[in-house]
Motif scaffolding. Structure first.
Motif, mmCIF file in Angstrom:
data_model
loop_
_atom_site.group_PDB
_atom_site.id
_atom_site.type_symbol
_atom_site.label_atom_id
_atom_site.label_comp_id
_atom_site.label_asym_id
_atom_site.label_seq_id
_atom_site.Cartn_x
_atom_site.Cartn_y
_atom_site.Cartn_z
ATOM 1 N N GLY A 167 0.782 -1.138 -0.016
ATOM 2 C CA GLY A 167 0.064 0.034 -0.198
ATOM 3 C C GLY A 167 0.949 1.213 0.092
ATOM 4 N N SER A 168 0.113 2.541 0.238
ATOM 5 C CA SER A 168 0.768 3.697 -0.042
ATOM 6 C C SER A 168 0.178 4.659 0.992
ATOM 7 N N ALA A 205 -4.774 6.306 2.591
ATOM 8 C CA ALA A 205 -4.418 5.142 2.227
ATOM 9 C C ALA A 205 -4.871 4.624 0.985
ATOM 10 N N ARG A 206 -3.952 3.858 0.425
ATOM 11 C CA ARG A 206 -4.390 3.150 -0.711
ATOM 12 C C ARG A 206 -3.582 1.850 -0.936
ATOM 13 N N TYR A 207 -4.200 0.792 -1.728
ATOM 14 C CA TYR A 207 -3.756 -0.389 -1.848
ATOM 15 C C TYR A 207 -4.176 -0.913 -3.116
ATOM 16 N N ALA A 234 -8.994 4.036 0.996
ATOM 17 C CA ALA A 234 -9.743 3.571 2.239
ATOM 18 C C ALA A 234 -10.943 4.396 2.254
ATOM 19 N N PRO A 235 -11.818 3.537 2.862
ATOM 20 C CA PRO A 235 -13.155 4.825 2.928
ATOM 21 C C PRO A 235 -13.250 5.875 3.581
ATOM 22 N N HIS A 236 -12.029 6.317 4.529
ATOM 23 C CA HIS A 236 -12.088 7.582 5.044
ATOM 24 C C HIS A 236 -10.491 7.748 5.303
ATOM 25 N N TRP A 296 -4.346 0.620 9.649
ATOM 26 C CA TRP A 296 -5.394 0.241 8.548
ATOM 27 C C TRP A 296 -4.863 -0.751 7.537
ATOM 28 N N LEU A 297 -3.819 -0.170 6.892
ATOM 29 C CA LEU A 297 -3.228 -1.056 5.644
ATOM 30 C C LEU A 297 -2.848 -2.181 6.337
#
Length: 386
Positions: A11-12, A23-25, A35-37, A48-49
Motif C-alpha cells: 500500500g501507500s 491510504a491506498r492499496y 480507504a473509505p475514510h 489500517w493497511l
C-alpha cells in the motif's frame, strides 16, 4: 508529504492538503482502492493497511463494494434466478416482500449480523407474525445469505446461524380411521366419493390427484402413475412435475379404492386418455377452496364423526399408517408416499412394484377388518318365531 509507497511493502500513504492522510492499496484483483475514510496520523493509516494486508494473506479479504450490496435487489435476483417450482417461487416472493424487505431490505448485506437477525425476528413475532411464518422467512433469508457467502463471496460468514430459529413445534396432525374415511366418503356428493378413498389409500397429494388423467390409471392392475401435479398460483392453475424425483412413482391401490375409482370412471369421467379423473361438476379443474364449499367440508367432517379442522391432506396419514402396519420397510413406505428429497429419492426409488402390490393386499385385509366395526356390537338378533 511525499508519497510513501516506495517505503512500504504493501500500500501507500499520502498527506492531503487538508492535513489528513489517505491510504491506498492494490487488491488481489489488481484494482487500486482507497480507504473509505482519511486518517489523522500516518500511524493510523499504516495500522489500517496492516489489517487489510492481513485479510488478503488469510484469504478473508473481500472487495469493499461487495459489502455495500443491499439485500433488496440481491434477494429479488436470488428468487428470480433460482430453479423453483412456480408455487414455491410465489411463496418465496411473498415471504421476502412481507417479512424481510420492510426491516432489512435497505441494509447492506455486509452489515447484517446475528444480533440484527435476532432483532428482526423478535420484531416479526411481536408484530403478530406467526412462528411458522417467521421460521419460513428466516429459512429463506438464510438460503439467500448462504449464496452470498459461499458462492458470490459477498460476505465471509452467514449471519443466519442462530440455533432453533429454523424450527418450530408442529402439533401432530390427526389420523382418520378406516371407518372415518369411509364415513367421510359417504358424506360426499357422488362425484367426489372416489376422491376421498383414493386420497386416503393411495397417499397421493391434492395437487397430484387433480392432475390425474385416464391414461395414468391402469384398471387391470389397479395402479396409479403419479408423474405430475397441479400448482395453484394466484392467477392460474399450472401443471408441472412433482416437487422432487421421489414424487414420480406408481402406486397400487387397495381393492376398496380401486372399486370406487372404477365406478367413478364410469359415471363421471369423459372418454379419452387425456380426460382428467377428478373435476368439478362442469369438468373444470378443482381448487381447494371451491371443493370445500361444494362438499360443505366442515359439515361433512362433523357428520362423519371427524374432528373439526381436519385437512384433506390429513387423509394421507391413514394410508401411510395402514401401509406401515403391514411391515413395509422405510424404503418402501417412502417410495409409496412420494416423501423424499431428490437425494433421498435415489435411495428409496428401488422398491419393487411387486412388493407394493403386497402392501396394497395387506391393506385390503386391514380395511376389511376395520369396516366390520361399523356394525354395532350390541345389535339384537331377531327373535325366532314359533
Amino acid at each position: 508529504m511525499a508519497n510513501k509507497e516506495g517505503h512500504r511493502r504493501f500500500g501507500s500513504i499520502r498527506k492531503l492538503p487538508s492535513g489528513r492522510y489517505q491510504a491506498r492499496y492494490r487488491g488481489p484483483d489488481g484494482i487500486m482502492r482507497t480507504a473509505p475514510h482519511t486518517f489523522a496520523t500516518t500511524r493510523e493509516a499504516e495500522q489500517w493497511l496492516t489489517i487489510v494486508e492481513s485479510e488478503i494473506i488469510k484469504g478473508e479479504w473481500q472487495p469493499p463494494e461487495d459489502k455495500e450490496t443491499r439485500l433488496a435487489p440481491y434477494g429479488r435476483s436470488w428468487i428470480a434466478e433460482r430453479k423453483l417450482q412456480p408455487r414455491t417461487r410465489e411463496n418465496y416472493e411473498d415471504l421476502f416482500r412481507l417479512h424481510i424487505l420492510p426491516a432489512l431490505g435497505e441494509m447492506a448485506i455486509g452489515t447484517l449480523t446475528p444480533a440484527s437477525i435476532r432483532s428482526w425476528r423478535r420484531k416479526l413475532l411481536d408484530s403478530g407474525t406467526t412462528e411458522p411464518q417467521a421460521v419460513k422467512a428466516y429459512s429463506l433469508l438464510r438460503a439467500i445469505l448462504n449464496t452470498a457467502a459461499k458462492e458470490d463471496e459477498i460476505i465471509r460468514q452467514n449471519p443466519c446461524r442462530i440455533p432453533g430459529y429454523d424450527r418450530y413445534h408442529t402439533p401432530e396432525r390427526p389420523t382418520a380411521t378406516v371407518v372415518q374415511v369411509l364415513a367421510l366418503a359417504d358424506q360426499m356428493p357422488d362425484r367426489f366419493k372416489a376422491l376421498i378413498t383414493t386420497a386416503a389409500f393411495s397417499g397421493a397429494r391434492w395437487g397430484e390427484l387433480i392432475a390425474l388423467r385416464r391414461a395414468d390409471y391402469d384398471p387391470a392392475n389397479g395402479t396409479l402413475r403419479i408423474h405430475r401435479k397441479v400448482a395453484a398460483l394466484k392467477a392460474e392453475l399450472v401443471f408441472g412435475p412433482p416437487k422432487s424425483a421421489a414424487g414420480l412413482r406408481v402406486v397400487t391401490l387397495p381393492a376398496i379404492a380401486k372399486a370406487a375409482l372404477d365406478e367413478h370412471l364410469k359415471q363421471h369421467v369423459n372418454d379419452g386418455d387425456e380426460a382428467l379423473i377428478f373435476t368439478g361438476d362442469k369438468g373444470a379443474l378443482l381448487r381447494t377452496g371451491n371443493f370445500r364449499r361444494a362438499v360443505k367440508w366442515e359439515a361433512a367432517l362433523g357428520n362423519a364423526g371427524m374432528p373439526a379442522g381436519f385437512h384433506f391432506h390429513d387423509l394421507r396419514h391413514t394410508g401411510n399408517t395402514l401401509a406401515a402396519s403391514t411391515g413395509a420397510s422405510t424404503r418402501e413406505l417412502m417410495v409409496r408416499m412420494g416423501q423424499s428429497s431428490m437425494r433421498a429419492a435415489l435411495i428409496y426409488q428401488h422398491a419393487t412394484n411387486e412388493r407394493d402390490r403386497e402392501i396394497a393386499s395387506d391393506m385390503d385385509k386391514r380395511i376389511a377388518k376395520a369396516t366390520k366395526l361399523k356394525k354395532p356390537k350390541d345389535a339384537k338378533k331377531p327373535k325366532k318365531q314359533g
